[in-house]
Enzyme design. Structure first.
Site: not given
Ligand code: NAD
Length: 442
Positions: A121, A261, A264
């Site tokens: 990501t 995930c 952040k």
């Protein structure tokens, strides 16, 4: 297809293994020699249901390899996937140092036909940054694609094998076709393969996680309001969920979201928004509500026992940030444990899978139980932070006779308050009124 998967963590290992399962030849690369050695011995470094068997099967069949040698993996690969971590940096934005180090590392070994794909990501513009950096290093305009990953830890294999959709950000038709072919075995049930610009693909991942996090913070804020105003969040949740515009998913109140995930990614998206002079009003609120929610269970402890917990002993069930994983990154349980220890309590913890990771973080600050019931011996209260299935139907009589006093702080609303009160428990949950314990059983 020959594929190099750089970064063999939750995402790289699951993605690489699932690609191998559909017949591709995968080499997973990592800088962690210990991890690679263990994988070569058939030992899986993370807990993910179904992963061990699938890794061992594909490794044995010669389709799944593990190495620290970037050159051997990349030289023969048609597609090079980047799946390294992109943790939060000091200013809230994503820290891309591992990614840039891999981009420089692969440059000498790729050829003009190699497709480089980002699965990590990454902030919007990273795809273009990789494209430019590789041109700067090698003088070639490589095909660089974005392919964000939507798997959930705890159901990662299923999510990868049966995705709701596959999103790719590409510049060229040919790259789209290569990725479409790679994913075709997973899209046989007519789930969409969505191709778009790299920027839109990068944004899609952040927007998806931010919306899911928003749902969680929203229901948590409503749960706290229900509790103050005499409502029951479970009833309210049912009342809204049957509305087809709303639905039920991700509307379970609790002690806040954690993991590698949501926290952040919400902050990274807020940071991107600020960098573009747009105030991230909703994103900041989602983050703040979540930070507060991680303290809600401890506030109930304070309310029950007063702020000083010296001489009191607590059991904590559930340490992973969610069930069916051993991942404890940003886990609400760790926040609660620190709060209990700060107030002078002793703590004995239990989790079906995450204990080894917690030992690395907390060492001998807490005691570790091998079984859930062992954690309860002589405790003044039990706190539940993760909704593992094994906690759902415990033997309440055994619990009551093992604990010193029958007090439960349930951060996941696993039990029925009326039933627990009837059994003589003082039972606190989230967004539901306390029911006075029955004096017959107290
Ligand atoms: P992770 O920390 O579990 O794994 C990252 C791996 O990369 C580690 O094994 C690390 O040793 C390795 N690594 C670091 N630097 C390297 C280098 N220079 N060369 C080779 N390997 C290197 O991370 P993760 O949870 O798998 O996440 C990876 C990415 O995927 C992140 O961007 C994350 O946001 C994203 N993502 C994660 C999930 C999830 O549920 N964990 C889901 C979707 C997307």
């Amino acid at each position: 297809m020959d594929i190099a998967m750089i970064g063999t963590g939750y995402v790289g290992l699951v993605s690489g293994t699932c690609f191998a399962e559909s017949g591709n030849n995968i080499t997973c690369v990592d800088i962690d020699q210990g991890k690679i050695d263990r994988l070569n011995e058939g030992v899986i470094p993370i807990y993910e249901p179904g992963l061990t068997e699938m890794v061992q099967r594909n490794h044995k069949a010669g389709r799944l390899h593990f190495t620290t040698d970037l050159e051997s993996a990349v030289t023969k690969a048609k597609v090079v996937y980047l799946a390294v971590g992109t943790p939060q940096g000091d200013d809230g934005s994503a820290n891309l140092s591992a990614l840039w180090s891999v981009v420089a590392g692969i440059a000498p070994f790729i050829n003009a036909d190699t497709v480089v794909v980002t699965k990590s990501t990454v902030p919007v513009g990273t795809n273009k940054g990789i494209y430019d950096r590789l041109f700067e290093l090698n003088g070639i305009h490589y095909r660089v694609a974005s392919n964000p990953e939507f798997l959930k830890e705890g159901a990662a294999i299923h999510d990868f094998m049966y995705p709701d959709r596959v999103v790719v950000g590409v510049r060229e038709e040919e790259t789209k076709e290569i990725l479409n072919e790679l994913y075709s075995p997973f899209l046989r049930t007519d789930k969409p393969f969505l191709s778009m610009s790299p920027e839109s693909a990068e944004l899609t991942k952040y927007v998806a996680n931010a919306l899911l996090a928003t749902k969680i913070s929203f229901i948590n804020e409503m749960a706290n309001l229900c509790e103050k105003m005499g409502g029951d969040i479970n009833d309210v949740r049912r009342g809204i969920g049957h509305d087809q515009r709303i639905g039920f998913s991700f509307l379970f109140p609790g002690v806040g979201y954690g993991g590698s995930c949501f926290p952040k990614d919400v902050r990274a998206l807020a940071s991107m928004s600020k960098a573009n002079d747009l105030p991230p009003t909703i994103l900041d609120a989602v983050d703040q509500v979540n930070d507060r929610q991680k303290f809600v269970l401890t506030q109930k402890v304070d309310q029950h026992f007063g702020g000083d917990l010296k001489g009191l002993r607590f059991a904590v069930w559930g340490l992973a940030f969610k069930p069916k994983t051993d991942d404890i990154r940003e886990a609400p349980a760790l926040v609660m444990i620190e709060q209990l220890l700060e107030r002078g309590a002793t703590v004995c913890v239990f989790d079906p899978e995450a204990v080894e990771n917690v030992k690395m973080e907390l060492g001998d600050k807490v005691e570790y139980a091998e079984k859930s019931m062992d954690a309860l011996a002589g405790v003044d209260a039990l706190a539940i932070n993760t909704e593992w299935d094994v906690f759902r139907h415990p033997d309440f009589d055994a619990i009551k006779s093992t604990m010193k006093s029958p007090v439960i702080f349930d951060g996941r609303n696993l039990y029925n308050p009326v039933q627990l009160a009837g059994l003589g428990f003082t039972y606190y949950s989230i967004g539901r009124a306390m029911v006075k314990p029955s004096s017959d059983n107290a």
